[in-house]
Motif scaffolding. Structure first.
Motif, short mmCIF file in Angstrom:
data_model
loop_
_atom_site.label_atom_id
_atom_site.label_comp_id
_atom_site.label_asym_id
_atom_site.label_seq_id
_atom_site.Cartn_x
_atom_site.Cartn_y
_atom_site.Cartn_z
N GLU A 1 0.86 -1.18 0.00
CA GLU A 1 0.00 0.00 0.00
C GLU A 1 0.89 1.22 0.00
O GLU A 1 1.60 1.48 0.97
N VAL B 1 0.86 7.72 -1.54
CA VAL B 1 1.30 8.59 -2.64
C VAL B 1 1.20 10.06 -2.23
O VAL B 1 0.20 10.50 -1.68
N CYS C 1 7.92 6.49 -5.08
CA CYS C 1 6.85 5.50 -5.23
C CYS C 1 6.97 4.76 -6.57
O CYS C 1 6.78 3.54 -6.62
N ALA D 1 -2.92 2.29 -4.09
CA ALA D 1 -2.53 3.69 -3.91
C ALA D 1 -3.45 4.29 -2.86
O ALA D 1 -4.67 4.20 -2.97
N CYS E 1 -2.76 13.86 -7.81
CA CYS E 1 -1.75 12.80 -7.75
C CYS E 1 -1.97 11.73 -8.81
O CYS E 1 -1.02 11.31 -9.48
N ILE E 2 -3.22 11.28 -8.99
CA ILE E 2 -3.42 10.18 -9.93
C ILE E 2 -3.35 10.64 -11.39
O ILE E 2 -3.24 9.81 -12.28
N TYR F 1 0.13 1.97 -10.05
CA TYR F 1 -0.70 1.32 -9.04
C TYR F 1 -1.80 0.55 -9.76
O TYR F 1 -2.00 0.69 -10.97
#
Length: 267
Positions: A82, A85, A94, A108, A143-144, A150
């Protein structure tokens, strides 16, 4: 025969668990669980120092491998992590950790920004809850859009767990929708984190039925179910309710990951 997998568990390799891996495995077998993913925390820059971790170690990787071999034929052990992030150079760490080992599964998670945990923000009496919620989802989305290493977004509406009340969903639906669109476009999954039942959150499941329904409408396919257990008594906790939620929303399968590939399990 229905196969039950717990895709989110923690052991002594997480700073917030003292449980040996073997104890988790034994409890899984006792409960009739087919398989479990070990997903210990990697939080390289967590703002609370006692929960900060270094890069996942060779010792961690070897422990998962030994466990998988030891319980072969009795319990499928999936090797996971896990990742906490964060933006900036944490994201590079990461990415490096994700590519450093042949994991089966990577979650994530977003417990904090670079300065404070969302737990602290949500419980701060001087914070405006509505602003905390907007900030949380803005941060996840930011972030994503950058980080793709992930498989599944862990406990997407985590902030619900800590807030003194839940603001009207319309205040941040636009952000949730964009998060889901990004996840679907990237082929990523969502997690039903069954700790919401443990925390007595009622209909406010993690994620909510509305979020799961929207994910499916947008073409999302992959949903894992995990207890987020840190001790054996939590292992497998409320997995049945998580699977039933998926059935109620029209899913015929839930997902496990092997070698970073989604594998359907019939509900």
């Amino acid at each position: 025969m229905f196969q039950l997998y717990d895709m989110h568990t923690h052991t002594v390799f997480s700073p917030d668990s003292q449980t040996p891996m073997e104890d988790m495995a034994e409890e899984a077998i006792r409960r009739g669980i087919t398989g479990m993913a070990i997903t210990d925390h990697y939080n390289p820059d967590y703002p609370t120092l006692r929960f900060r971790t270094g890069q996942p170690t060779v010792e961690y990787h070897r422990a998962m491998e030994r466990l998988a071999e030891q319980y072969s034929g009795r319990l499928e052990v999936l090797k996971g992590v896990e990742m906490g992030v964060l933006d900036g150079d944490t994201m590079d760490r990461c990415r490096a950790a994700a590519r450093d080992y042949h994991y089966d599964f990577i979650l994530a998670s977003f417990h904090s920004d670079r300065e404070r945990t969302f737990d602290d923000m949500a419980r701060d009496p001087f914070s405006r809850t509505e602003e905390v919620f907007r900030h949380y989802y803005e941060y996840v989305l930011s972030c994503i859009k950058q980080f793709k290493d992930y498989d599944v977004l862990a406990h997407l509406n985590l902030v619900d767990r800590y807030a003194p009340y839940i603001p009207d969903d319309s205040l941040y639906t636009d952000l949730v929708d964009e998060i889901l669109r990004t996840a679907v476009a990237d082929g990523k999954g969502l997690e039903i984190n069954t700790a919401s039942w443990r925390y007595r959150m009622g209909e406010r499941t993690t994620p909510t039925a509305a979020i799961l329904r929207r994910y499916r409408e947008l073409g999302g396919e992959y949903v894992t179910v995990g207890s987020d257990a840190h001790t054996p008594n939590w292992l497998g906790d409320h997995l049945g309710e998580g699977c039933q939620l998926l059935r109620d929303l029209g899913w015929e399968y839930y997902t496990v990951y092997r070698n970073r590939k989604p594998c359907p399990i019939k509900l």
